[in-house]
Design a protein around this motif. Sequence first.
Motif, PDB file in Angstrom:
ATOM      1  N   GLU A 290       0.905  -1.241  -0.031  1.00 18.34           N
ATOM      2  CA  GLU A 290      -0.121   0.135   0.019  1.00 18.34           C
ATOM      3  C   GLU A 290       0.628   1.430  -0.042  1.00 18.34           C
ATOM      4  N   SER A 291       2.100   1.155   0.531  1.00 19.04           N
ATOM      5  CA  SER A 291       2.865   2.066   0.532  1.00 19.04           C
ATOM      6  C   SER A 291       3.284   2.905  -1.101  1.00 19.04           C
ATOM      7  N   CYS A 292       3.132   2.150  -1.785  1.00 16.60           N
ATOM      8  CA  CYS A 292       3.376   2.404  -3.345  1.00 16.60           C
ATOM      9  C   CYS A 292       2.548   3.655  -3.890  1.00 16.60           C
ATOM     10  N   ILE A 293       1.609   4.011  -3.045  1.00 15.04           N
ATOM     11  CA  ILE A 293       0.500   4.937  -3.734  1.00 15.04           C
ATOM     12  C   ILE A 293       1.065   6.240  -3.703  1.00 15.04           C
ATOM     13  N   GLU A 294       2.038   6.636  -2.601  1.00 14.49           N
ATOM     14  CA  GLU A 294       2.634   7.836  -2.350  1.00 14.49           C
ATOM     15  C   GLU A 294       3.937   7.817  -3.449  1.00 14.49           C
ATOM     16  N   ASP A 295       4.269   6.773  -3.767  1.00 11.99           N
ATOM     17  CA  ASP A 295       5.298   6.622  -4.806  1.00 11.99           C
ATOM     18  C   ASP A 295       4.682   6.791  -6.217  1.00 11.99           C
ATOM     19  N   ALA A 296       3.336   6.323  -6.620  1.00 16.59           N
ATOM     20  CA  ALA A 296       2.838   6.625  -7.717  1.00 16.59           C
ATOM     21  C   ALA A 296       2.553   8.140  -8.053  1.00 16.59           C
ATOM     22  N   ILE A 297       2.292   8.678  -6.874  1.00 13.57           N
ATOM     23  CA  ILE A 297       1.665  10.133  -6.992  1.00 13.57           C
ATOM     24  C   ILE A 297       3.190  10.969  -7.279  1.00 13.57           C
ATOM     25  N   ASN A 298       4.397  10.298  -6.823  1.00 14.08           N
ATOM     26  CA  ASN A 298       5.510  11.326  -6.933  1.00 14.08           C
ATOM     27  C   ASN A 298       5.928  10.890  -8.294  1.00 14.08           C
TER      28      ASN A 298
ATOM     29  N   HIS B  55     -11.409  16.822 -17.284  1.00 16.67           N
ATOM     30  CA  HIS B  55     -11.594  18.275 -16.812  1.00 16.67           C
ATOM     31  C   HIS B  55     -10.256  18.675 -16.177  1.00 16.67           C
ATOM     32  N   LYS B  56      -9.394  17.958 -16.189  1.00 22.56           N
ATOM     33  CA  LYS B  56      -8.235  18.488 -15.411  1.00 22.56           C
ATOM     34  C   LYS B  56      -8.376  18.672 -13.950  1.00 22.56           C
ATOM     35  N   ASP B  57      -9.158  17.880 -13.372  1.00 26.70           N
ATOM     36  CA  ASP B  57      -9.522  17.988 -11.881  1.00 26.70           C
ATOM     37  C   ASP B  57      -9.124  16.853 -11.128  1.00 26.70           C
ATOM     38  N   ILE B  58      -8.374  16.024 -11.680  1.00 33.40           N
ATOM     39  CA  ILE B  58      -7.843  14.821 -10.960  1.00 33.40           C
ATOM     40  C   ILE B  58      -6.398  15.283 -10.382  1.00 33.40           C
ATOM     41  N   ASN B  59      -6.175  15.913  -9.197  1.00 34.00           N
ATOM     42  CA  ASN B  59      -4.859  16.204  -8.555  1.00 34.00           C
ATOM     43  C   ASN B  59      -4.364  15.121  -7.761  1.00 34.00           C
ATOM     44  N   GLU B  60      -3.455  15.576  -6.862  1.00 33.33           N
ATOM     45  CA  GLU B  60      -2.896  14.873  -6.126  1.00 33.33           C
ATOM     46  C   GLU B  60      -3.737  13.966  -5.057  1.00 33.33           C
ATOM     47  N   ILE B  61      -4.690  14.777  -4.567  1.00 30.24           N
ATOM     48  CA  ILE B  61      -5.726  14.245  -3.617  1.00 30.24           C
ATOM     49  C   ILE B  61      -6.731  13.182  -4.342  1.00 30.24           C
ATOM     50  N   GLU B  62      -7.081  13.383  -5.488  1.00 30.30           N
ATOM     51  CA  GLU B  62      -7.877  12.731  -6.029  1.00 30.30           C
ATOM     52  C   GLU B  62      -7.153  11.476  -6.722  1.00 30.30           C
ATOM     53  N   VAL B  63      -5.938  11.596  -6.997  1.00 27.24           N
ATOM     54  CA  VAL B  63      -5.041  10.275  -7.396  1.00 27.24           C
ATOM     55  C   VAL B  63      -4.898   9.513  -6.129  1.00 27.24           C
ATOM     56  N   ARG B  64      -4.773  10.013  -4.863  1.00 23.23           N
ATOM     57  CA  ARG B  64      -4.644   9.220  -3.567  1.00 23.23           C
ATOM     58  C   ARG B  64      -5.783   8.377  -3.427  1.00 23.23           C
ATOM     59  N   ARG B  65      -6.985   9.151  -3.656  1.00 25.00           N
ATOM     60  CA  ARG B  65      -8.373   8.423  -3.348  1.00 25.00           C
ATOM     61  C   ARG B  65      -8.636   7.343  -4.300  1.00 25.00           C
ATOM     62  N   ILE B  66      -8.306   7.480  -5.546  1.00 26.12           N
ATOM     63  CA  ILE B  66      -8.351   6.661  -6.568  1.00 26.12           C
ATOM     64  C   ILE B  66      -7.455   5.413  -6.259  1.00 26.12           C
ATOM     65  N   LEU B  67      -6.193   5.645  -6.105  1.00 30.09           N
ATOM     66  CA  LEU B  67      -5.284   4.352  -5.822  1.00 30.09           C
ATOM     67  C   LEU B  67      -5.588   3.601  -4.289  1.00 30.09           C
ATOM     68  N   SER B  68      -6.085   4.625  -3.365  1.00 27.83           N
ATOM     69  CA  SER B  68      -6.479   3.824  -2.230  1.00 27.83           C
ATOM     70  C   SER B  68      -7.653   2.886  -2.486  1.00 27.83           C
TER      71      SER B  68
END
Length: 384
Positions: free
Chosen positions: A347-355, A368-381
């Motif tokens: 599960e730790s890979c999520i932060e690495d994927a965002i980076n 819509h270019k509305d998937i930012n870091e927060i949304e990526v974290r929610r999607i991957l979680s």
Amino acid sequence: MFNFDYYNPTRILFGEGRMKDIDAHIPPSARVLITYGGGSAKRYGTLAEVTQALGAREYIEFGGIEPNPQYDTLMKAVNIVKEEKIDFLLAVGGGSVIDGTKFIAAAAYFEGDVWESWVKNIPLSQVLPIGCVVTLPATGSEMNGTAVISHAGLNAKLSHKHPLLFPRFALLDPKKSYTLPEKQVANGVVDAFVHVAEQYLTYPVYGKVQDRYAEGLMLTLIEEGPKALVEKENYDARASIMWSATQALNGLIGLGVPQDWSTHRMGYYFTVYYGLDHAQTLAVILPSVLDIQKKTKRLKLLQYAERVWGLTEGDEEMRINSAIALTRRFFEEMGIATSLRAYGIPESCIEDAINYLKRFNLLPLGEHKDINEIEVRRILSLSY
């Protein structure tokens, strides 16, 4: 519907027994580099058919192009092209071989740092001509001008797009897919399905022709995909899948409509660092993208629920959730797991994927270019 230009110069040679016809589409005096992946092209006789079709033309074989083709491998082919004065490339395989061959076609004329030229999408003025013999239907690369290349030394996977990278021709013989392992058949079906979804599951702009076309492709893949897993020599099923995969990404269904591609961008990290097949990353991430983006995709999700899955009863939330659940179930019925946990990824890979996404300036994502870091974290979680 948005304004659009449409250009597609690739000639399709479709059907069994067409190998001899490639002779008419390669100059008689051409010096040909035949590119392919593993040993299956030789083992099952496809390479022998290709060389026979080339007749008296001079040719060199270059094998070993990997799934997710690697920069270092492809540069060896570029050196051969220059040393042997190759003037035509013939790719025999699936999307990875074709993508790799597109890179070779462009890199033969790059000056300076080849990788930098590729990732910066430096405009091309000249490339080598390309032909394709498709053995693995999946990516649609045989009928578009895009290629995705990996660089192991830089832990990168990035694309390049240019009209000059369209193949001159593509031979699609469904029988060439008979020998594929079940996993590759499944990957191809899911890959094609998600290509369609990335162009369709956005928001409506009255692109009725594109919508109906996309829905037809998805219905075909849902109907024929499982059949191909159990009926290995069902020509009709294989033909439908092969043509659907080509149509899914030849530009037609994406004309004049918004496109997403966030699932693909998020998936790159898991291929580069964990070796997941491209289609596996798509099966994991797409259902989560649809779930997290339910509000912005609501109208198209309702349309998808009704037209693709036949869901007409219950409230809107129920129909949307059911459509997403059925999408996930379809992937799993094709034998592809739909969670990161199932592949043993921490599960730790999520932060690495965002980076990773931030490192290559791929954020924000989505139509819509509305998937930012927060949304990526929610999607991957949710994908975990």
